[in-house]
Design a protein around this motif. Structure first.
Motif, short mmCIF file in Angstrom:
data_model
loop_
_atom_site.label_atom_id
_atom_site.label_comp_id
_atom_site.label_asym_id
_atom_site.label_seq_id
_atom_site.Cartn_x
_atom_site.Cartn_y
_atom_site.Cartn_z
N ARG A 153 17.19 -23.43 31.98
CA ARG A 153 16.16 -23.29 30.96
C ARG A 153 16.68 -23.79 29.61
NH1 ARG A 153 14.00 -18.80 29.39
NH2 ARG A 153 12.17 -20.00 28.80
N TRP A 154 17.95 -23.53 29.32
CA TRP A 154 18.51 -23.99 28.06
C TRP A 154 18.54 -25.51 27.99
CZ3 TRP A 154 19.86 -22.26 23.36
CH2 TRP A 154 20.63 -23.10 22.57
N LYS A 155 19.01 -26.15 29.05
CA LYS A 155 19.17 -27.60 29.04
C LYS A 155 17.84 -28.31 28.86
CE LYS A 155 20.95 -31.53 31.66
NZ LYS A 155 21.60 -31.98 32.92
N ARG A 156 16.79 -27.83 29.54
CA ARG A 156 15.51 -28.54 29.43
C ARG A 156 14.88 -28.37 28.06
NH1 ARG A 156 10.81 -25.66 30.34
NH2 ARG A 156 9.82 -27.63 30.92
N LEU A 157 15.31 -27.34 27.31
CA LEU A 157 14.80 -27.16 25.95
C LEU A 157 15.67 -27.87 24.92
CD1 LEU A 157 12.31 -25.61 24.91
CD2 LEU A 157 12.92 -25.01 27.24
N ALA A 158 16.99 -27.69 25.06
CA ALA A 158 17.91 -28.22 24.05
C ALA A 158 18.27 -29.68 24.32
CB ALA A 158 19.18 -27.37 24.01
N GLY A 159 18.10 -30.14 25.56
CA GLY A 159 18.47 -31.51 25.88
C GLY A 159 19.97 -31.70 26.04
N ARG A 160 20.72 -30.62 26.12
CA ARG A 160 22.18 -30.70 26.29
C ARG A 160 22.65 -29.51 27.09
NH1 ARG A 160 21.26 -28.63 21.16
NH2 ARG A 160 22.44 -26.74 20.61
N GLU A 161 23.81 -29.66 27.70
CA GLU A 161 24.38 -28.61 28.52
C GLU A 161 24.94 -27.49 27.65
OE1 GLU A 161 24.40 -28.43 31.76
OE2 GLU A 161 24.08 -30.47 32.53
N ALA A 162 24.87 -26.27 28.17
CA ALA A 162 25.64 -25.17 27.58
C ALA A 162 27.06 -25.26 28.13
CB ALA A 162 25.00 -23.84 27.92
N ILE A 163 27.91 -24.32 27.78
CA ILE A 163 29.28 -24.34 28.29
C ILE A 163 29.26 -24.19 29.81
CG2 ILE A 163 30.29 -23.47 26.15
CD1 ILE A 163 30.39 -20.71 27.40
N PRO A 164 30.24 -24.75 30.50
CA PRO A 164 30.27 -24.65 31.97
C PRO A 164 30.40 -23.20 32.44
CG PRO A 164 31.81 -26.32 31.18
CD PRO A 164 31.34 -25.56 29.98
N PHE A 165 29.93 -22.94 33.64
CA PHE A 165 30.05 -21.60 34.23
C PHE A 165 31.53 -21.24 34.35
CE2 PHE A 165 30.38 -18.67 37.84
CZ PHE A 165 29.48 -17.69 37.44
N ARG A 166 31.90 -20.05 33.90
CA ARG A 166 33.30 -19.66 33.86
C ARG A 166 33.64 -18.46 34.73
NH1 ARG A 166 35.27 -16.10 29.02
NH2 ARG A 166 36.07 -15.01 30.84
N GLY A 167 32.62 -17.83 35.32
CA GLY A 167 32.89 -16.63 36.11
C GLY A 167 33.49 -16.96 37.47
N ASN A 168 33.95 -15.94 38.15
CA ASN A 168 34.51 -16.07 39.49
C ASN A 168 33.62 -15.30 40.44
OD1 ASN A 168 35.98 -16.33 41.79
ND2 ASN A 168 37.90 -15.49 40.97
N ALA A 169 32.76 -16.01 41.13
CA ALA A 169 31.81 -15.35 42.03
C ALA A 169 32.47 -14.75 43.25
CB ALA A 169 30.73 -16.35 42.47
N ASP A 170 33.75 -15.07 43.51
CA ASP A 170 34.44 -14.56 44.68
C ASP A 170 35.17 -13.25 44.43
OD1 ASP A 170 33.62 -16.75 46.17
OD2 ASP A 170 35.33 -17.95 45.50
N ASP A 171 35.04 -12.72 43.19
CA ASP A 171 35.70 -11.44 42.89
C ASP A 171 35.21 -10.37 43.86
OD1 ASP A 171 37.18 -12.45 40.88
OD2 ASP A 171 35.87 -11.75 39.25
#
Length: 659
Positions: free
Chosen positions: A145-163
């Motif tokens: 939703r952010w990208k389609r409004l701002a036209g730019r990426e937010a910071i990359p995903f940083r979490g660890n989904a395997d925790d």
């Protein structure tokens, strides 16, 4: 976000904008992304005019703000999601807005439930916080939703989904004890048709599918119940499964005409469909209220969106049981599925915990009442002194449904107010909600043009509404008792028609001379100003600051605080038509006595100057005699002297007032 003792004990700001600003200032590496929806025709008065500018002004550069104006016309951005460090996510019914704070006690008289625009009643809402793999899915949703409004990426995903599920992330709030661990969770969305997006009705399909699986008890608490398709599916399932019961908790009294004639009128229809052909003891649509020793009843406002299906599913989300939540708005619901006996017990625990809060039952008593086959209406008898209890809703007392067909397409629509428009390439484009600034400024401009056009038309086509006719009428009243009433009446009529006050003042000065001309003119101007100020207040006094948001509130507060001086300055150097200033002042929060005194002090110099001139300024140009030029020069000099004298007097007045 914090009140009372908690707020006093906290070292951090309790207002969300101040908190984010401080966190961003203290940690320059922190990146904050705030995506707000811009406006909606359905909720125009609830949104600030300068939302983005206020956030940009109050926060450092590492706080990024975007307004979402891409929702189809009439729809709203209704998702309520917060992601922290890609480790935990909040989702549910809670808005970050005024009139949302409360405790689970929901005290009828709670001194902390107060905002700038006044107090509000008990409010119930539910929000969940989650960790684990589901956070990545929510993080991808908000980044999309952010990208389609701002036209730019937010910071990359940083979490660890395997925790591992048992390893609580560092950002988990220590005040929250997890109810579930390692439980399957799904996301259901509503996404309307937009130019670059295919619509999704996952919430609608999810609710219908879950209802079809119910066997014992469906528990619902929701702000609205207007979607007839849901009522029909509930009724169908009740007829298929003779043991099934439905308990629905919602608000009691509507807030305003829109809720009353759209949502409450629709809840009447929803209830009739739900109960048709079903034994009364199997259904209870109720509100939660409390009665004090003096007999005063206080009802709880339900804003949550929760559903449980037996002991198998628990839904916590942003979706109302409304038409717009199923198709037109953006929504996000989390669905938890209990697969083990422990998890099923936890679903029942979550449900019962909410029912206990609303019904006033004791825990053991509630378990008995909710046993399979027991009548739900027994819950109405749980009420205890000093505690909330459930009462069946009877919405017919609020509405006769006569306006429902008119209000529903605007307040709770399934489709956008303006359908998608076909393009030459065979595709369609969606007309989104206009920004609030465009609506406000466009509306103001249209009103000004219409009034100005009406005044011009009247001056050209109404024989008695021109300078010569007015002057002739005034000359007929000169020397009679009708002189002053006639002047005041003409000024009032001229103000309503936006007739130029300068032309009228010149005519009055020319007829009544340099002494009585200014006196009569000032009396008429004050009458006209007072009438239009009152009209502005009647149409929504103080609404200028409420509609405009915090930035306009600050300007309005400065205008109010400057008081007499502020009004006088506008009158001395007019920046807008006389009548428009009067109306806008009525919409503002300035006091009437400040407005009248400022108007007098600001207009007195002009009136006196015109009195010295004694005739129209046009005659000076036509016949520039020494006498007329002398009158004009003397009037201007006297005008300047009075400006300074008025300001000095007002300053002295305010100094004495504050000393």
């Amino acid at each position: 976000m914090l009140r009372g003792d908690e707020e006093q004990a906290s070292d951090l700001p309790s207002v969300v904008s101040d908190l984010l600003a401080k966190c961003a200032q203290d940690n320059p590496d922190l990146q904050v992304y705030l995506l707000r929806w811009d406006s909606s025709l359905a909720f125009l008065g609830m949104r600030e005019l300068w939302a983005k500018e206020v956030w940009d002004e109050k926060t450092p550069d590492n706080v990024h703000v975007q307004l979402d104006a891409t929702i189809p016309m009439g729809g709203s951005q209704h998702q309520k999601i917060v992601i922290i460090d890609d480790e935990v996510a909040f989702s549910g019914g809670m808005d970050i807005a005024v009139h949302r704070w409360d405790t689970r006690d929901h005290n009828p008289d709670e001194g902390e439930r107060i905002e700038e625009d006044g107090t509000y009643g008990p409010l119930h809402d539910v929000q969940c916080v989650v960790a684990g793999p589901i956070v990545q899915d929510l993080a991808e949703l908000v980044r999309w939703r952010w990208k389609r409004l701002a036209g730019r990426e937010a910071i990359p995903f940083r979490g660890n989904a395997d925790d591992a599920a048992n390893d609580m992330p560092a950002s988990w709030p220590p005040s929250v004890r997890p109810l579930f661990r390692d439980i399957p969770c799904a996301i259901a969305r509503t996404i309307p048709f937009m130019d670059d997006v295919e619509p999704q009705q996952e919430v609608r399909r999810m609710l219908l599918d879950l209802i079809d699986q119910a066997e014992d008890l469906i528990y619902i608490e929701n702000q609205f119940a207007s979607r007839e398709e849901i009522a029909e599916r509930l009724n169908e399932r009740l007829k298929q499964c003779s043991r099934l019961r439905v308990l629905l908790v919602s608000s009691y009294e509507p807030e305003g005409a829109v809720e009353r004639e759209a949502y409450w009128a629709s809840r009447v229809a929803f209830k009739k469909i739900l109960e048709a052909g079903i034994e009364p003891e199997r259904i209870l649509m109720a509100s939660s209220s409390i009665e004090d020793d003096q007999g005063k009843v206080t009802s709880k406002r339900i804003h949550s969106k929760v559903m449980s299906i037996d002991d198998r599913y628990l839904v916590i989300g942003s979706s109302n049981l409304s038409n717009r939540s199923m198709t037109l708005d953006t929504e996000c619901d989390l669905v938890f599925e209990a697969r083990s006996p422990a998890q099923r017990e936890q679903v029942v625990q979550a449900r019962n915990d909410l029912v206990l809060e609303h019904s006033g039952c004791e825990a053991a008593q509630l378990s008995s009442y909710l046993e399979p086959g027991k009548p739900l209406r027994n819950l109405e008898h749980c009420r205890q002194p000093g505690r909330y209890g459930l009462s069946e809703v009877e919405d017919e007392q609020f509405t006769d449904q006569s306006l429902r067909s008119f209000m529903l397409p605007f307040s709770d629509p399934e489709e956008p107010l303006v359908p998608p428009l076909p393009l030459f390439n065979g595709k369609r484009t969606q007309i989104s909600n206009p920004s609030k600034k465009m609506l406000i400024f466009g509306g103001v401009a249209l009103v000004i043009l219409l009034l100005a056009g009406l005044g011009y038309y009247a001056s050209q086509h109404v024989s008695w509404l021109n300078a010569e006719a007015v002057q002739g009428f005034l000359e007929d009243t000169r020397g009679t008792y009708w002189a002053l009433p006639a002047v005041c009446g003409i000024y009032i009529l001229a103000g309503i028609l936006f007739f130029p006050v300068t032309v009228l003042s010149v005519a009055v000065a020319a007829v009544f001379g340099p002494l009585w001309g200014p006196i009569y003119g000032m009396a008429g101007a004050l009458c006209s100003a007072a009438l239009l100020f009152g009209a502005g207040q009647a149409m929504g006094g103080d609404s200028l600051s409420r509609i405009g948001g915090s930035k306009v509130k600050r300007v309005d507060r400065k205008f109010r605080d400057s008081g007499i001086i502020g009004v006088a300055a506008i009158r001395v150097i007019p920046i807008a038509p006389f009548s428009l200033v009067n109306l806008v002042a009525g919409f503002s929060s300035i006091r009437f006595y400040q407005f009248i005194m400022g108007t007098f002090l600001g207009m007195a110099p002009l009136m006196v100057a015109k009195g010295f001139v004694g005739d129209s300024l046009a005659q000076i140009v036509i016949s520039p005699s020494a006498q007329n030029i002398g009158y004009l020069t003397g009037g201007i000099v006297f005008w300047i002297i009075l400006i300074f004298a008025s300001q000095k007097l007002v300053n002295l007045y305010q100094q004495r007032k504050t000393s």
